[in-house]
Write a protein that holds these residues in place. Structure first.
Motif, mmCIF file in Angstrom:
data_model
loop_
_atom_site.group_PDB
_atom_site.id
_atom_site.type_symbol
_atom_site.label_atom_id
_atom_site.label_comp_id
_atom_site.label_asym_id
_atom_site.label_seq_id
_atom_site.Cartn_x
_atom_site.Cartn_y
_atom_site.Cartn_z
ATOM 1 N N ASN A 88 0.816 -1.218 0.000
ATOM 2 C CA ASN A 88 0.000 0.000 0.000
ATOM 3 C C ASN A 88 0.846 1.263 0.000
ATOM 4 O O ASN A 88 0.415 2.304 0.461
ATOM 5 N N ASN A 89 2.074 1.137 -0.531
ATOM 6 C CA ASN A 89 2.965 2.288 -0.632
ATOM 7 C C ASN A 89 3.150 2.981 0.721
ATOM 8 O O ASN A 89 3.310 4.183 0.795
ATOM 9 N N ASN A 90 3.127 2.208 1.805
ATOM 10 C CA ASN A 90 3.203 2.764 3.149
ATOM 11 C C ASN A 90 4.647 2.694 3.641
ATOM 12 O O ASN A 90 5.118 1.639 4.068
ATOM 13 N N ILE A 91 5.346 3.800 3.575
ATOM 14 C CA ILE A 91 6.769 3.806 3.926
ATOM 15 C C ILE A 91 6.993 3.547 5.412
ATOM 16 O O ILE A 91 7.974 2.914 5.797
ATOM 17 N N GLU A 92 6.061 3.990 6.260
ATOM 18 C CA GLU A 92 6.224 3.745 7.701
ATOM 19 C C GLU A 92 6.086 2.257 8.013
ATOM 20 O O GLU A 92 6.813 1.724 8.843
ATOM 21 N N GLU A 93 5.146 1.605 7.349
ATOM 22 C CA GLU A 93 4.981 0.162 7.545
ATOM 23 C C GLU A 93 6.229 -0.581 7.092
ATOM 24 O O GLU A 93 6.698 -1.503 7.745
ATOM 25 N N TRP A 94 6.791 -0.148 5.956
ATOM 26 C CA TRP A 94 8.013 -0.766 5.450
ATOM 27 C C TRP A 94 9.174 -0.573 6.422
ATOM 28 O O TRP A 94 9.925 -1.494 6.713
ATOM 29 N N LYS A 95 9.322 0.651 6.943
ATOM 30 C CA LYS A 95 10.394 0.930 7.903
ATOM 31 C C LYS A 95 10.276 0.039 9.137
ATOM 32 O O LYS A 95 11.280 -0.469 9.651
ATOM 33 N N PHE A 96 9.044 -0.160 9.590
ATOM 34 C CA PHE A 96 8.815 -1.012 10.754
ATOM 35 C C PHE A 96 9.193 -2.451 10.434
ATOM 36 O O PHE A 96 9.883 -3.118 11.208
ATOM 37 N N LYS A 97 8.752 -2.929 9.281
ATOM 38 C CA LYS A 97 9.020 -4.325 8.905
ATOM 39 C C LYS A 97 10.512 -4.583 8.712
ATOM 40 O O LYS A 97 11.029 -5.613 9.130
ATOM 41 N N ILE A 98 11.219 -3.666 8.046
ATOM 42 C CA ILE A 98 12.644 -3.904 7.805
ATOM 43 C C ILE A 98 13.447 -3.807 9.100
ATOM 44 O O ILE A 98 14.444 -4.508 9.283
ATOM 45 N N LYS A 99 12.993 -2.976 10.039
ATOM 46 C CA LYS A 99 13.671 -2.869 11.329
ATOM 47 C C LYS A 99 13.499 -4.154 12.143
ATOM 48 O O LYS A 99 14.410 -4.596 12.839
ATOM 49 N N LYS A 100 12.328 -4.769 12.033
ATOM 50 C CA LYS A 100 12.015 -5.966 12.808
ATOM 51 C C LYS A 100 12.508 -7.254 12.155
ATOM 52 O O LYS A 100 12.715 -8.262 12.829
ATOM 53 N N SER A 101 12.691 -7.235 10.842
ATOM 54 C CA SER A 101 13.037 -8.463 10.143
ATOM 55 C C SER A 101 14.479 -8.881 10.416
ATOM 56 O O SER A 101 15.382 -8.053 10.487
ATOM 57 N N ASP A 102 14.681 -10.197 10.536
ATOM 58 C CA ASP A 102 16.033 -10.727 10.704
ATOM 59 C C ASP A 102 16.702 -11.000 9.365
ATOM 60 O O ASP A 102 17.862 -11.416 9.332
ATOM 61 N N VAL A 103 15.958 -10.781 8.267
ATOM 62 C CA VAL A 103 16.497 -11.045 6.932
ATOM 63 C C VAL A 103 16.185 -9.865 6.020
ATOM 64 O O VAL A 103 15.031 -9.466 5.872
ATOM 65 N N VAL A 104 17.231 -9.309 5.404
ATOM 66 C CA VAL A 104 17.078 -8.187 4.462
ATOM 67 C C VAL A 104 17.555 -8.660 3.088
ATOM 68 O O VAL A 104 18.634 -9.249 2.964
ATOM 69 N N ILE A 105 16.726 -8.407 2.086
ATOM 70 C CA ILE A 105 17.043 -8.847 0.725
ATOM 71 C C ILE A 105 17.394 -7.650 -0.146
ATOM 72 O O ILE A 105 16.689 -6.635 -0.129
ATOM 73 N N ASN B 175 22.523 -7.029 -17.374
ATOM 74 C CA ASN B 175 21.235 -6.343 -17.356
ATOM 75 C C ASN B 175 20.165 -7.107 -16.579
ATOM 76 O O ASN B 175 18.976 -6.926 -16.799
ATOM 77 N N PHE B 176 20.599 -7.981 -15.665
ATOM 78 C CA PHE B 176 19.672 -8.575 -14.721
ATOM 79 C C PHE B 176 20.329 -8.576 -13.351
ATOM 80 O O PHE B 176 21.522 -8.299 -13.226
ATOM 81 N N ARG B 177 19.537 -8.858 -12.338
ATOM 82 C CA ARG B 177 20.015 -8.684 -10.971
ATOM 83 C C ARG B 177 20.185 -10.007 -10.237
ATOM 84 O O ARG B 177 19.547 -10.992 -10.569
ATOM 85 N N THR B 178 21.067 -9.966 -9.242
ATOM 86 C CA THR B 178 21.323 -11.126 -8.407
ATOM 87 C C THR B 178 21.022 -10.771 -6.959
ATOM 88 O O THR B 178 21.105 -9.611 -6.565
ATOM 89 N N ILE B 179 20.676 -11.788 -6.203
ATOM 90 C CA ILE B 179 20.258 -11.547 -4.824
ATOM 91 C C ILE B 179 21.445 -11.632 -3.869
ATOM 92 O O ILE B 179 22.352 -12.449 -4.046
ATOM 93 N N GLN B 180 21.441 -10.734 -2.895
ATOM 94 C CA GLN B 180 22.294 -10.936 -1.727
ATOM 95 C C GLN B 180 21.403 -10.742 -0.515
ATOM 96 O O GLN B 180 20.429 -9.988 -0.552
ATOM 97 N N ILE B 181 21.729 -11.464 0.542
ATOM 98 C CA ILE B 181 20.816 -11.564 1.667
ATOM 99 C C ILE B 181 21.550 -11.257 2.958
ATOM 100 O O ILE B 181 22.570 -11.880 3.270
ATOM 101 N N GLY B 182 21.026 -10.296 3.707
ATOM 102 C CA GLY B 182 21.596 -9.937 4.998
ATOM 103 C C GLY B 182 20.889 -10.666 6.125
ATOM 104 O O GLY B 182 19.655 -10.668 6.199
ATOM 105 N N LEU B 183 21.659 -11.293 7.005
ATOM 106 C CA LEU B 183 21.115 -12.024 8.145
ATOM 107 C C LEU B 183 21.534 -11.335 9.436
ATOM 108 O O LEU B 183 22.679 -10.915 9.583
ATOM 109 N N ARG B 184 20.609 -11.268 10.381
ATOM 110 C CA ARG B 184 20.946 -10.728 11.684
ATOM 111 C C ARG B 184 20.099 -11.418 12.762
ATOM 112 O O ARG B 184 19.140 -12.134 12.446
ATOM 113 N N ASN B 185 20.491 -11.204 14.009
ATOM 114 C CA ASN B 185 19.762 -11.726 15.162
ATOM 115 C C ASN B 185 19.545 -13.234 15.054
ATOM 116 O O ASN B 185 20.489 -13.978 14.872
#
Length: 196
Positions: free
Chosen positions: A104-121, A135-145
């Protein structure tokens, strides 16, 4: 879709029926300890920091400069993970770029979710063997907690030091033997996440 017919974002990895491989680059101390124990242990590995895993061999080479960028990335490790663990990682992941979110294009909701998530893509441009952008993308994944805890205690099957292997490929490239170098690259294919 793009000219080569590949989706812009697709998890490409080397995998077998038993594992999926990701890469990390570390200092001698961390690499030696991880190889001795078959997983990362603290110390010297810092369990409280975010750690990034990359299924793309060439993106790891780009990030680490073929293991020659700095002393903290001089040892390149191939880490084999369980399929169940990798699926759990992806299921927990939150995209690190709000523009890619469809909540829903809700930046505050996104900020909350990324702060709480243990995995960032994060999706970054894939690299060719000369480390030029593709011209295509590859994934890297951040792990925490808890994701780092489970990574180290449950999901890792095996760790292999591939520093010499990586530098052999680099040596072939430097000697203008790029086709020979390409033949040594891991066979990375589209990885379908297994749903439970």
């Amino acid at each position: 879709m793009k000219d080569d017919g590949k989706p812009e974002k697709q998890i490409r990895a080397f995998y077998t029926k038993d594992f999926i491989r990701v890469y990390q680059a570390y200092s001698n101390d961390i690499a030696d300890t991880a190889l001795k124990h078959g997983t990362f242990v603290s110390p010297p590995f810092n369990m409280t920091r975010m750690t990034w895993i990359k299924p793309s061999f060439l993106w790891m080479m780009y990030r680490s400069g073929w293991g020659m960028k700095d002393s903290g990335q001089k040892r390149i490790l191939a880490i084999d993970l369980t399929h169940e663990g990798f699926s759990e990682i992806i299921e927990q992941g939150i995209l690190n770029n709000h523009e890619n979110m469809k909540i829903n294009n809700n930046i505050e909701e996104w900020k909350f979710k990324i702060k709480k998530s243990d995995v960032v893509i994060q999706w970054d441009p894939e690299r060719d063997i000369l480390l030029n952008k593709l011209n295509f993308r590859t994934i890297q994944i951040g792990l925490r907690n808890m994701a780092v805890q489970k990574y180290c205690t449950e999901w890792i099957i095996n760790i292999t030091d591939i520093t010499e292997f990586s530098q052999k490929i680099k040596s072939l490239i430097d000697s203008d033997e790029t086709e020979s170098a390409k033949k040594l690259l891991p066979d990375e294919n589209n990885y379908e996440i297994k749903k439970n």
